[in-house]
Motif scaffolding. Sequence first.
Motif, PDB file in Angstrom:
ATOM      1  N   PRO A  14      -6.524 -42.725 -78.971  1.00 38.75           N
ATOM      2  CA  PRO A  14      -7.669 -43.362 -78.303  1.00 38.75           C
ATOM      3  C   PRO A  14      -7.460 -43.511 -76.797  1.00 38.75           C
ATOM      4  CG  PRO A  14      -6.998 -44.623 -80.223  1.00 38.75           C
ATOM      5  CD  PRO A  14      -6.039 -43.491 -80.114  1.00 38.75           C
ATOM      6  N   ASP A  29      -8.071 -40.189 -75.267  1.00 40.66           N
ATOM      7  CA  ASP A  29      -9.510 -39.967 -75.285  1.00 40.66           C
ATOM      8  C   ASP A  29     -10.185 -40.697 -74.112  1.00 40.66           C
ATOM      9  OD1 ASP A  29     -11.799 -39.167 -77.446  1.00 40.66           O
ATOM     10  OD2 ASP A  29     -12.346 -40.997 -76.350  1.00 40.66           O
ATOM     11  N   ARG A  30      -9.780 -41.943 -73.897  1.00 38.12           N
ATOM     12  CA  ARG A  30     -10.370 -42.728 -72.810  1.00 38.12           C
ATOM     13  C   ARG A  30     -10.084 -42.123 -71.442  1.00 38.12           C
ATOM     14  NH1 ARG A  30      -8.942 -47.228 -75.803  1.00 38.12           N
ATOM     15  NH2 ARG A  30      -6.997 -47.495 -74.647  1.00 38.12           N
ATOM     16  N   LYS A  90     -12.013 -38.864 -70.788  1.00 36.72           N
ATOM     17  CA  LYS A  90     -13.418 -39.065 -70.446  1.00 36.72           C
ATOM     18  C   LYS A  90     -13.552 -39.651 -69.054  1.00 36.72           C
ATOM     19  CE  LYS A  90     -15.306 -38.774 -74.925  1.00 36.72           C
ATOM     20  NZ  LYS A  90     -14.867 -39.176 -76.246  1.00 36.72           N
ATOM     21  N   SER A 147     -15.089 -45.999 -83.309  1.00 33.47           N
ATOM     22  CA  SER A 147     -15.741 -46.160 -82.016  1.00 33.47           C
ATOM     23  C   SER A 147     -14.723 -46.210 -80.880  1.00 33.47           C
ATOM     24  CB  SER A 147     -16.571 -47.459 -82.031  1.00 33.47           C
ATOM     25  OG  SER A 147     -16.630 -47.984 -80.729  1.00 33.47           O
ATOM     26  N   ILE A 148     -14.933 -45.318 -79.913  1.00 30.79           N
ATOM     27  CA  ILE A 148     -13.993 -45.170 -78.809  1.00 30.79           C
ATOM     28  C   ILE A 148     -13.808 -46.446 -78.019  1.00 30.79           C
ATOM     29  CG2 ILE A 148     -14.035 -44.220 -76.466  1.00 30.79           C
ATOM     30  CD1 ILE A 148     -14.552 -41.570 -77.632  1.00 30.79           C
ATOM     31  N   THR A 149     -14.839 -47.255 -77.914  1.00 31.04           N
ATOM     32  CA  THR A 149     -14.749 -48.440 -77.068  1.00 31.04           C
ATOM     33  C   THR A 149     -14.073 -49.605 -77.783  1.00 31.04           C
ATOM     34  OG1 THR A 149     -16.958 -48.969 -77.815  1.00 31.04           O
ATOM     35  CG2 THR A 149     -16.771 -47.883 -75.674  1.00 31.04           C
ATOM     36  N   TYR A 192      -9.951 -48.517 -82.463  1.00 29.97           N
ATOM     37  CA  TYR A 192     -10.221 -47.094 -82.584  1.00 29.97           C
ATOM     38  C   TYR A 192      -8.965 -46.416 -83.137  1.00 29.97           C
ATOM     39  CZ  TYR A 192     -11.889 -42.533 -80.963  1.00 29.97           C
ATOM     40  OH  TYR A 192     -12.312 -41.235 -80.876  1.00 29.97           O
TER      41      TYR A 192
END
Length: 760
Positions: free
Chosen positions: A19, A22-23, A26, A165-167, A171
């Motif tokens: 995660p 991923d953050r 992005k 959910s990424i947020t 996650y």
Amino acid sequence: MIRKEYRVVGIVQGVGFRPFVDRIAKKNGCTGTVCNKGPYVEIHVQASKEQVAAFRKDLEALAPSRSAILKIEEKTLPVQEERNFQILHSQKVKGDIFVSPDIAICPDCQRELFDPSNRRYLHPFINCTACGPRLTILDSMPYDRVRTSMKDFPMCPSCEKEYTSITSRRYHAQPVCCNDCGPELYLVGQDVHGKDALRQTRQTIVQGGIVAIKGIGGFHLCCDATNPKVVQRLRTIKNRPFKPFAVMVRNMEVARREAEIRDGQEEVLDGYQKPILLLKKKAGKIVPEVAPDNPNIGLILPYAPVQLLLFDYPDEIDMPDCLVMTSANPKGAPICRTDQDVIENLSDICDLVLSNNRPIRLRADDSVLSWFDHQPMMIRRSRGYAPLPFMMHKKGDSVVLGIGGELKNTFCLAAKDLYYPSPYIGDLSDIRSVQALKEAIERMEELLEMRAELIVCDMHPAYQSRQLAYELGRPVLECQHHYAHILSCMAEHQIDQEVIGISFDGTGYGLDGTIWGGEFFICDTHTFKRVGSLEPFEQVGGDLSSKEGWRNAVSILDKEDWQGLDLCFQDQAELILQCKAMKINTVTSTSAGRYFDAVSAILGLRKVNTCEAEASMVLQFAAESYQGKALDVPISMQEADFFILPMKALCTFLAQAKKSGEDIACLAYTFHVVLAHWICEGALQASRQTQSKMVVLSGGVMQNVLLLKLCKEELEAQGFTVLTHKLSSSNDGGIGLGQAYYGMENIRRTKVCVSDYPQK
Ligand code: ZN
Ligand code: ZN
Ligand code: FE
């Protein structure tokens, strides 16, 4: 536009690493993928050169605090057609495996736990990507829910949503769950669940009961540490008059009220490993029965949500803020892991058993740390630390199992440059511990996906660990006990050159069939030469002589010196002297531990050990309480190629001084000072036979921080470099690491035994 592949190697499993990737992908406008491969996390990122560079920077700088990146390998790939960044399903590949230790509850989860508006309000299994159980619930790698003991708890839609959910802080947090879908607390043998179970547990503790509580790596026995009656009852039923209990305190404030907390100790106490830390006791609310005759106290902070709920729960019960929290195990046996274990072994001890239905796959006791030279010093390396590997800069080319010693067994699996110590297993004199050792070896080999080609064991013919090593049916190499102690410290410091090894210990099997335990070696990773020792004496009475120090005092001293010391009855002494003369049940010994016991008896401090090292600890505490200077002792050590520390003369001196009314604390201190001085003298004599100016101090007796300090100061003043244990243990818990190091360094050079169990 460029595309890069990064392979991140280290503890990147189960710490929220994907995660996180991923953050930052992005954030930096990268497309690509991240995938958990088991041994490493594989990242593909594609963006402008600047964006990828920014990503690469964030990757190292912002990595989750619980991760440990060992290295990042980088490759350039051809650019692809791609629109977004994705987390791919885990794909297993072969390679080095890093299993995350269990992580104590994080501050965010702690806050949610007590927030009535949160949907995990009071949920005893709350966790997130930054915290929660890891090793103890793991079936196999890579770390995914289906391969943990959480697989029996399908996520509810709300948890599923957070998980994907990424947020969300959860996650891809594998053990995620909530009040609707998670495991449940219950009382064993009663139809009481959830908050009622917790309430009843709190009630029982407040009323002076003893309860067993399932934690992360096993059960604890718990009671009110401010109630002398219940603590004494626990002592009586556990038959444990002296051995201190660890105390869990509500928070850091309570810890500061109960103990002196100095430089850096708060950080260790409150770290995400949450070990038991031995601290100087203050006059607080903890009753003396918790650690009788002991100036120290082992404190630990709550690390599992259920432990926080024990202290704070919205009911009318007013809980104490200090709880005894001691491993729930029958004497000598491993910590209880299942309800069945508790029912079979502890039903008569505890008034109540608070359990839950999340299975523990691998046992892990609380880790225990002491403090030396402004740094933590490992006593028992287990939960929170195991199986974090020690990494060597040197790569071996095989897989080796150091099966460990007999007491405080911990084994160590090593592959190439990585050495994975197991959690604490226990004393193998108990057959249940041998079984636990067997199971734990299997599980660790499975988890780490390695099979040892060579097993290294102790040489003691009566050790269960040695027998098991041969039973496993693989090539076996034997390594002398005190040499393994030195090797463990060398491994921790990544030393392979020649050193002067000083191993002061309880008991170990020597090359000549006698008992060793106060040894001076010149050694490297291949072989050792014994160049000096404590003065040999006759240890009479087998096992009893390790428990009853007065026996050794009688054996060491001349009659006119022990008479008048009130060590024992006349006929008891006569029997010992007869056995000694006729060599019945008598073995020659150079054990430092036994000398400490004897001196403790001579000084009238402790005649008998009710737990390991009790007499030596009391001797150390007496010495530490002394403020003045040591006495002049008119005894000197002779020079020789093989030198002997004149212990008999020292014991005689102490006996005579005691009888003439000298202060006991002063004599205890004098003993430490003289011994440390002779240790330094020994190192100087040894250094005439080697170029090395490096001294390694190991063995159980080197947990005595007063002796260690005196030795280190004097050795350094003589120009030696001194190595001591920090993150590995100097007691027998460290033996496995030393053995594994020996195996790795010698597998291609030494003829190993592949025969059946050889009788000696
Ligand atoms: Zn958390
Ligand atoms: Zn849920
Ligand atoms: Fe030992």
